[in-house]
Design a protein around this motif. Structure first.
Motif, PDB file in Angstrom:
ATOM      1  N   GLU A  80      40.859  44.667  25.832  1.00 58.82           N
ATOM      2  CA  GLU A  80      39.560  44.079  26.144  1.00 58.82           C
ATOM      3  C   GLU A  80      39.684  42.623  26.563  1.00 58.82           C
ATOM      4  O   GLU A  80      38.831  41.785  26.281  1.00 58.82           O
ATOM      5  CB  GLU A  80      38.618  44.205  24.931  1.00 58.82           C
TER       6      GLU A  80
ATOM      7  N   PHE B  42      44.418  44.623  34.654  1.00 64.50           N
ATOM      8  CA  PHE B  42      43.496  45.738  34.451  1.00 64.50           C
ATOM      9  C   PHE B  42      43.822  46.508  33.175  1.00 64.50           C
ATOM     10  O   PHE B  42      42.924  46.867  32.396  1.00 64.50           O
ATOM     11  CB  PHE B  42      43.551  46.674  35.665  1.00 64.50           C
ATOM     12  N   PHE B  43      45.135  46.746  32.915  1.00 62.50           N
ATOM     13  CA  PHE B  43      45.527  47.454  31.691  1.00 62.50           C
ATOM     14  C   PHE B  43      45.252  46.607  30.450  1.00 62.50           C
ATOM     15  O   PHE B  43      44.886  47.134  29.397  1.00 62.50           O
ATOM     16  CB  PHE B  43      47.009  47.842  31.766  1.00 62.50           C
TER      17      PHE B  43
ATOM     18  N   GLN C  52      42.809  44.548  30.168  1.00 63.23           N
ATOM     19  CA  GLN C  52      41.360  44.637  29.955  1.00 63.23           C
ATOM     20  C   GLN C  52      40.976  45.994  29.373  1.00 63.23           C
ATOM     21  O   GLN C  52      40.062  46.099  28.553  1.00 63.23           O
ATOM     22  CB  GLN C  52      40.658  44.406  31.310  1.00 63.23           C
ATOM     23  N   LEU C  53      41.728  47.062  29.800  1.00 64.21           N
ATOM     24  CA  LEU C  53      41.408  48.407  29.344  1.00 64.21           C
ATOM     25  C   LEU C  53      41.793  48.627  27.881  1.00 64.21           C
ATOM     26  O   LEU C  53      41.022  49.213  27.112  1.00 64.21           O
ATOM     27  CB  LEU C  53      42.130  49.429  30.245  1.00 64.21           C
TER      28      LEU C  53
END
Length: 254
Positions: free
Chosen positions: A112, A105-106, A108-109
């Motif tokens: 990207e 998730f991080f 992706q945050l």
């Protein structure tokens, strides 16, 4: 004097009370071993002892009542639900995928990077499916009991008895060690044990052992409470009081 010094070195009142209270509580799961054969003593005895010891530890550590209630009344039954319902593998896989999802998730945050949640969703769906399936069996068992229909489900029966033993154990531990109330703590286990022996027509020796330990413990806990009061109020008492009390309580119990 030598005997008193040896007694003080070998025996500590609070530790003795803890060990004897565990032995007293152990009589109930031992008697239930013939009824709940799918679980047996190998499951019922450890969870009973664990419940009482956990209540004692939380008291010794000075845990708040809210935290103690959460551990004893929520986490404990939840662990039994997972253990007896055989949900451990599904729960472990869900937690594993959840932990793997956090760094993804991080990434992706901040970078990207693509976030793939398919495996996590699959593990979650598998866990929920098992949870609701077992919950459905429990609901069906209780519905049948309410309508007078006997539904034979050994897993649900094991869960019900295990939950009951857990609550009896933590109640006994909490009342004895937190509230200093021996009789109210041990009363539920004594009543259930007497009912089980009467209902099954089993050997009464385990009940006699329970009652003997109960009487002996009653004398020791009363003395321990008195000793605590004496120490708090700085009241002098003879050093031989402990061994005299032990001998007297033993004689009365015999």
């Amino acid at each position: 004097m030598i005997l008193q010094a040896l007694f003080k070195r070998l025996f500590h009142m609070k530790e003795m009370i803890l060990v004897l209270s565990l032995m007293t509580l152990a009589c109930l799961p031992i008697a239930l071993g013939d009824i709940v054969r799918d679980a047996g003593v190998s499951l019922l005895l450890p969870l009973t002892l664990l419940g009482a010891i956990l209540a004692w530890l939380l008291t010794v550590l000075g845990a708040r009542k809210l935290l103690s209630g959460f551990v004893l009344l929520i986490l404990g039954p939840l662990a039994l639900y997972i253990r007896i319902g055989q949900l451990g593998d599904a729960a472990f896989e869900f937690i594993k995928q959840l932990l793997d999802l956090i760094p993804a998730f991080f990434n992706q945050l901040f970078y990207e990077a693509p976030l793939d949640t398919a495996v996590f969703i699959s593990s979650k769906d598998g866990l929920m499916q098992n949870v609701f399936a077992f919950g459905g069996r429990i609901t069906l068992w209780f519905t049948g009991m309410i309508h007078g229909v006997q539904i034979e489900d050994p897993v649900v029966r094991t869960l019900i008895w295990s939950m009951g033993l857990w609550l009896i154990a933590v109640w006994a531990g909490w009342q004895m060690y937190r509230n200093k109330s021996f009789m109210s703590g041990m009363l539920p286990s004594t009543i259930v044990l007497a009912f089980v022996i009467d209902y099954t027509g089993g050997e009464q020796s385990i009940l006699w052992l329970h009652m003997t330990l109960l009487l002996f413990l009653y004398g020791l806990t009363n003395y321990d409470n008195l000793q605590t009061y004496w120490n708090t109020s700085r009241t002098d008492y003879a050093e031989s009081t402990s061994i005299d009390t032990l001998m007297l309580v033993g004689a009365i119990t015999f």
